[in-house]
Design a protein around this motif. Structure first.
Motif, PDB file in Angstrom:
ATOM      1  N   LEU A  27      17.742 -20.115  25.635  1.00 18.55           N
ATOM      2  CA  LEU A  27      17.700 -20.616  27.007  1.00 18.55           C
ATOM      3  C   LEU A  27      17.710 -19.462  28.010  1.00 18.55           C
ATOM      4  CD1 LEU A  27      17.686 -23.654  27.444  1.00 18.55           C
ATOM      5  CD2 LEU A  27      20.015 -23.471  28.309  1.00 18.55           C
ATOM      6  N   LEU A  28      18.616 -18.507  27.755  1.00 18.70           N
ATOM      7  CA  LEU A  28      18.733 -17.379  28.679  1.00 18.70           C
ATOM      8  C   LEU A  28      17.453 -16.550  28.668  1.00 18.70           C
ATOM      9  CD1 LEU A  28      22.449 -16.417  27.976  1.00 18.70           C
ATOM     10  CD2 LEU A  28      21.509 -17.525  29.999  1.00 18.70           C
ATOM     11  N   ALA A  29      16.844 -16.393  27.469  1.00 17.84           N
ATOM     12  CA  ALA A  29      15.599 -15.636  27.388  1.00 17.84           C
ATOM     13  C   ALA A  29      14.499 -16.360  28.165  1.00 17.84           C
ATOM     14  CB  ALA A  29      15.196 -15.440  25.923  1.00 17.84           C
ATOM     15  N   THR A  30      14.529 -17.695  28.107  1.00 21.57           N
ATOM     16  CA  THR A  30      13.534 -18.466  28.860  1.00 21.57           C
ATOM     17  C   THR A  30      13.656 -18.197  30.357  1.00 21.57           C
ATOM     18  OG1 THR A  30      13.796 -20.177  27.197  1.00 21.57           O
ATOM     19  CG2 THR A  30      12.587 -20.769  29.180  1.00 21.57           C
ATOM     20  N   PHE A  31      14.921 -18.182  30.829  1.00 22.27           N
ATOM     21  CA  PHE A  31      15.128 -17.914  32.249  1.00 22.27           C
ATOM     22  C   PHE A  31      14.620 -16.529  32.615  1.00 22.27           C
ATOM     23  CE2 PHE A  31      18.792 -21.095  32.080  1.00 22.27           C
ATOM     24  CZ  PHE A  31      17.954 -22.118  32.511  1.00 22.27           C
ATOM     25  N   ILE A  32      14.903 -15.557  31.754  1.00 16.53           N
ATOM     26  CA  ILE A  32      14.448 -14.195  32.044  1.00 16.53           C
ATOM     27  C   ILE A  32      12.925 -14.157  32.047  1.00 16.53           C
ATOM     28  CG2 ILE A  32      14.344 -11.849  31.117  1.00 16.53           C
ATOM     29  CD1 ILE A  32      17.238 -12.196  30.209  1.00 16.53           C
ATOM     30  N   TYR A  33      12.328 -14.881  31.069  1.00 14.22           N
ATOM     31  CA  TYR A  33      10.864 -14.897  30.974  1.00 14.22           C
ATOM     32  C   TYR A  33      10.250 -15.543  32.211  1.00 14.22           C
ATOM     33  CZ  TYR A  33       6.209 -16.021  29.270  1.00 14.22           C
ATOM     34  OH  TYR A  33       4.864 -16.126  29.129  1.00 14.22           O
ATOM     35  N   LEU A  34      10.936 -16.562  32.701  1.00 14.18           N
ATOM     36  CA  LEU A  34      10.417 -17.247  33.882  1.00 14.18           C
ATOM     37  C   LEU A  34      10.783 -16.521  35.170  1.00 14.18           C
ATOM     38  CD1 LEU A  34      11.109 -20.941  32.819  1.00 14.18           C
ATOM     39  CD2 LEU A  34       8.957 -19.692  32.757  1.00 14.18           C
ATOM     40  N   ARG A  35      11.376 -15.338  35.007  1.00 16.48           N
ATOM     41  CA  ARG A  35      11.655 -14.433  36.133  1.00 16.48           C
ATOM     42  C   ARG A  35      12.561 -15.062  37.178  1.00 16.48           C
ATOM     43  NH1 ARG A  35       6.595 -12.741  34.677  1.00 16.48           N
ATOM     44  NH2 ARG A  35       6.696 -10.613  33.885  1.00 16.48           N
ATOM     45  N   VAL A  36      13.732 -15.535  36.744  1.00  9.60           N
ATOM     46  CA  VAL A  36      14.724 -15.971  37.731  1.00  9.60           C
ATOM     47  C   VAL A  36      15.149 -14.730  38.507  1.00  9.60           C
ATOM     48  CG1 VAL A  36      15.597 -17.903  36.390  1.00  9.60           C
ATOM     49  CG2 VAL A  36      16.611 -15.651  36.081  1.00  9.60           C
ATOM     50  N   PRO A  37      15.634 -14.911  39.730  1.00  8.33           N
ATOM     51  CA  PRO A  37      16.030 -13.735  40.515  1.00  8.33           C
ATOM     52  C   PRO A  37      17.046 -12.886  39.738  1.00  8.33           C
ATOM     53  CG  PRO A  37      16.109 -15.724  41.867  1.00  8.33           C
ATOM     54  CD  PRO A  37      15.790 -16.161  40.482  1.00  8.33           C
ATOM     55  N   GLY A  38      16.841 -11.602  39.715  1.00 11.54           N
ATOM     56  CA  GLY A  38      17.765 -10.689  39.029  1.00 11.54           C
ATOM     57  C   GLY A  38      17.568 -10.627  37.537  1.00 11.54           C
ATOM     58  N   HIS A  39      16.409 -11.062  37.049  1.00  8.53           N
ATOM     59  CA  HIS A  39      16.233 -11.133  35.596  1.00  8.53           C
ATOM     60  C   HIS A  39      16.323  -9.775  34.936  1.00  8.53           C
ATOM     61  CE1 HIS A  39      12.140 -10.488  37.151  1.00  8.53           C
ATOM     62  NE2 HIS A  39      11.954  -9.808  36.038  1.00  8.53           N
ATOM     63  N   ARG A  40      15.964  -8.707  35.642  1.00  6.52           N
ATOM     64  CA  ARG A  40      16.027  -7.377  35.026  1.00  6.52           C
ATOM     65  C   ARG A  40      17.469  -6.976  34.731  1.00  6.52           C
ATOM     66  NH1 ARG A  40      11.740  -6.198  38.335  1.00  6.52           N
ATOM     67  NH2 ARG A  40       9.813  -5.916  37.151  1.00  6.52           N
ATOM     68  N   VAL A  41      18.347  -7.286  35.713  1.00  7.45           N
ATOM     69  CA  VAL A  41      19.771  -6.955  35.530  1.00  7.45           C
ATOM     70  C   VAL A  41      20.319  -7.744  34.339  1.00  7.45           C
ATOM     71  CG1 VAL A  41      22.049  -6.992  36.597  1.00  7.45           C
ATOM     72  CG2 VAL A  41      20.016  -6.564  37.994  1.00  7.45           C
ATOM     73  N   TYR A  42      20.014  -9.044  34.321  1.00 11.63           N
ATOM     74  CA  TYR A  42      20.560  -9.889  33.255  1.00 11.63           C
ATOM     75  C   TYR A  42      20.131  -9.394  31.885  1.00 11.63           C
ATOM     76  CZ  TYR A  42      22.100 -13.288  36.682  1.00 11.63           C
ATOM     77  OH  TYR A  42      22.747 -13.904  37.709  1.00 11.63           O
ATOM     78  N   ARG A  43      18.885  -8.920  31.798  1.00 13.33           N
ATOM     79  CA  ARG A  43      18.375  -8.502  30.499  1.00 13.33           C
ATOM     80  C   ARG A  43      19.256  -7.423  29.884  1.00 13.33           C
ATOM     81  NH1 ARG A  43      12.222  -7.208  30.586  1.00 13.33           N
ATOM     82  NH2 ARG A  43      13.028  -5.519  31.867  1.00 13.33           N
TER      83      ARG A  43
END
Lengths: 422, 320
Positions: B117-133
């Motif tokens: 799920l979290l990878a999906t959010f990162i893939y869909l570029r939620v705000p701040g996805h780079r930090v979360y990664r």
């Protein structure tokens, strides 16, 4: 090409095999031969034990100048795993350190009876019981380990109680605890039972105030009646103390080492059933609450015919492996390891009550003096008589008793079954 | 059996090598010696690996299984038949540990869904996805002992987690002292500590996903849950299978450190896993033969799980 392949195979194969087999290193920890004795323990690596090891080595060197002694300090939490592996393979150290009681008795097959070699030390040293099984002595005691009930005199004073006259009966004790809690907010007991050891200390610490002297002696001798009302009373007190709110919160998730003792050190609890040697003892407590505030009290009486005495046994002691080449030499090393000079060093540096009764311990504060005074009348601790299996089961059941998922009667029935099977 | 006429992999490999030196070797020696050497070469080349496996893996394994049919203590070295296995299946601790294995299997979907799920959010570029990664991956580099120690403090009865609950008016929870909760607490910490690795695998899987499919679905007006359900999940089926397999292995084989530090098998023996049980019986109870029996049972369980996983992977390969 092919020849080269064959050659490299021939070269690489032994290398690969050597690489796989050499993880243990050459001859590490193997039995002594050609004038070397190997000792396994978990103490010699501690800075506080340096002077003890030196004194013992010097004593041994005076008797056998040509024999080298090698101490291998193992991590304590892995010690019995490593020792078990060594015993299984029938080779390992010549001399090894043991905790008294179950850990030693489970491994007497691998140990040499020492009573003939140690006859001269029998009177000088105390605590033999914990290192004996079936009429044989398997190790010489180094320290004594026991379970005095320590109390915080400052909290007693703050609550308006006489710090020099702690309660003599369980009912008075409960009343005092209520008074302390009201006046200072401190809990009655610091207790950590995460490892399931809390019940062992409770049984040994409180048991002397509940069991009659005859029943106590029978228990130690192996004649244990788990259905007796007195034994039941001890376990009921364990539950009662929790239900009455005498303990700190979260007993089953509080580690005895060292969160329980930290609670007592911080003055957040008035009593703790501690140890005599190593950790959780007079020396540790004195550093935090001051030596003058560390009190030692006998078990409060919950049965008028009980006659409380200090519960203690041999704490740690050195034994000789049955596979050693020269048993007499190894036994001589054991004697050096429990010589007066060595034990004096251990007592002074490591804060342990040494097994040697000729050492003067009166200078270390009132708590130490009180403990040493009671050594003459002391008896073996109740839990030390139990097998490792029964102790493990008792640990689990004690947690269930606290959470209410087992009744005292059911727990005692399970313990009786385990005790009789062992 | 590979002979001079069959196409063994080794021969193929030799044949693809440079031709010139081979010719030279052939011209120097007789045909009979050459063919024998050629026949032996594959065996010799395989021998070190086979020997290492046989001597250091299979032989000890056989010894261990054999050892599990002998006794402990007084009966040391005597054949006791299936006594150890009987003792195992009567021991509530061992049964609890097997039950916990079952619990881990049940919790597996959660352990896979969270990084997915979290990878999906990162893939869909939620705000701040780079930090979360990078933040999500961070716990994966910590050792279980350190993580256990941290969570011991956080989850202590008078620790910050309960203080937080207290501020929102909820009673304290004895995270590691309540037998009904402790196992979930430890598994939760394990998932927290290891999901970063699965997340990276998922992100790698996303990289192979055809973006035009998602765009097409969006143009067609599909909602986010529908995109996930009908485009992303089917596209990632092989990645999901891989993560399922590796997460399962991780849960079964690398929880010892956390258990050792956080609960020590307690409270009330509720957090035992077979691995911890084996260590406990061998070292603390001095019953190596019983521990061998438990190891043999664990080996069989892992064998079944492993074969099932290989089957799953094979099927996934065929679908490809």
């Amino acid at each position: 090409m092919k020849r080269r392949a064959l050659w490299s195979t021939a070269l690489i194969a032994p290398l690969a095999l050597y690489g796989c087999g050499s993880a243990a290193g050459p001859d590490s920890g193997s039995g002594g031969d050609g004038g070397t004795l190997v000792v396994w323990d978990w103490k010699s690596g501690d800075a506080t034990a340096t002077s003890y090891v030196e004194a013992a080595k010097a004593d041994f060197a005076a008797k056998h100048p040509d024999v080298e002694v090698e101490f291998v300090a193992q991590p304590f939490d892995q010690y019995y795993n490593l020792l078990g592996t060594a015993i299984q393979s029938g080779e390992g150290p010549d001399v090894m350190l043991f905790n008294g009681g179950g850990q030693l008795r489970e491994r007497t097959d691998a140990l040499l009876p020492l009573e003939d070699y140690l006859a001269e030390d029998m009177d000088r040293l105390a605590g033999w019981e914990a290192f004996s099984a079936d009429g044989h002595v398997y190790a010489a005691p180094v320290t004594l380990q026991g379970h005095p009930i320590y109390y915080n005199k400052a909290l007693y004073t703050e609550a308006g109680l006489d710090p020099e006259a702690p309660a003599a009966t369980w009912d008075d004790f409960l009343a005092d605890c209520a008074q302390i809690e009201e006046a200072t907010g401190a809990n009655c007991f610091a207790l950590g039972n995460k490892e399931g050891i809390g019940i062992q200390f409770f049984l040994s610490g409180m048991g002397p105030g509940v069991l009659s002297p005859e029943e106590y002696d029978a228990w130690i001798a192996g004649d244990r009646d788990w259905t007796s009302p007195d034994v039941k009373r001890v376990f009921e007190m364990w539950v009662e103390a929790e239900q009455a709110g005498l303990n700190n919160d979260g007993v089953n998730s509080t580690a005895m080492f060292n969160d329980e003792f930290a609670i007592f050190d911080a003055g957040d609890a008035a009593h703790v059933i501690g140890l005599m040697s190593d950790v959780g003892h007079w020396k540790d407590f004195a550093e935090f609450i001051g030596p003058e505030n560390v009190g030692v009290m006998p078990a409060p009486l919950a049965n008028p015919v009980a006659d409380p005495s200090l519960p203690y046994d041999g704490g740690i002691g050195y034994g000789v492996a049955e596979w050693t080449e020269d048993p007499e030499l190894a036994a001589d090393l054991v004697r050096s390891l429990s010589s007066t000079a060595a034990l004096e060093a251990f007592y002074a540096d490591a804060g342990a009550i040494a097994a040697d009764t000729t050492i003067d311990a009166s200078s270390s504060g009132p708590a130490t003096a009180a403990i040493v005074d009671q050594l003459q009348t002391g008896k073996p601790a109740l839990h030390v008589a139990l097998s490792a299996e029964t102790l493990e089961l008792m640990g689990r059941l004690s947690q269930q008793l606290l959470s209410g998922s087992v009744t005292v009667d059911d727990a005692l029935a399970q313990l009786a079954e385990s005790d009789q099977a062992g | 059996m590979p002979t001079a006429t069959t196409d063994s992999p080794v021969r193929t490999a030799l044949r693809t090598g440079p031709v010139t030196p081979r010719r030279r070797a052939r011209s120097g020696r007789g045909a009979a010696g050459r063919s024998r050497a050629e026949r032996l070469a594959p065996y010799v080349l395989v021998a070190p690996a086979a020997l290492i496996i046989a001597v250091f893996r299979l032989y000890p394994l056989g010894l261990g299984v054999n050892f599990s049919f002998t006794g402990d203590g007084d009966r040391n070295g005597q054949a006791v038949g299936l006594d150890n296995y009987a003792a195992l299946f009567e021991d509530p601790l061992f049964l609890a540990s097997m039950k916990n294995v079952g619990l881990l299997v049940l919790l597996l979907p959660v352990a896979v869904a969270i990084p997915g799920l979290l990878a999906t959010f990162i893939y869909l570029r939620v705000p701040g996805h780079r930090v979360y990664r990078s933040v999500y991956f961070f716990p994966a580099v910590l050792s279980p002992v350190i993580i256990g120690a941290i969570f011991n403090l956080l989850l202590a009865f008078d620790g910050p987690a309960n203080a937080l609950l207290g501020t929102v008016g909820l009673g304290p929870v004895d995270w590691l002292g309540d037998p009904d909760i402790a196992m979930y607490a430890v598994v939760g910490v394990h998932i927290w500590a290891t999901f970063g690795m699965a997340l990276v695998v998922f992100l790698a899987g996303f990289a192979t996903l055809d973006a035009s499919l998602i765009d097409a679905a969006r143009v067609d007006g599909a909602s986010l849950p529908r995109v996930v359900r009908h485009v992303i999940v089917p596209g990632l089926s092989r990645t999901i299978q891989f993560v399922v397999v590796t997460t399962m292995i991780g849960m079964l084989t690398s929880m010892f450190g956390l258990l050792y530090v956080m609960t020590g098998g307690g409270p009330e023996g509720s957090t035992y896993l077979p691995e911890y049980y084996i260590w406990f019986q061998q070292g603390q109870m001095g019953r190596p033969a019983l521990a061998s029996a438990a190891s043999t049972v664990l080996f069989c369980v892992m064998l079944v799980v492993g074969l099932a996983q290989i089957a799953v992977l094979r099927r996934a390969g065929r679908e490809d």
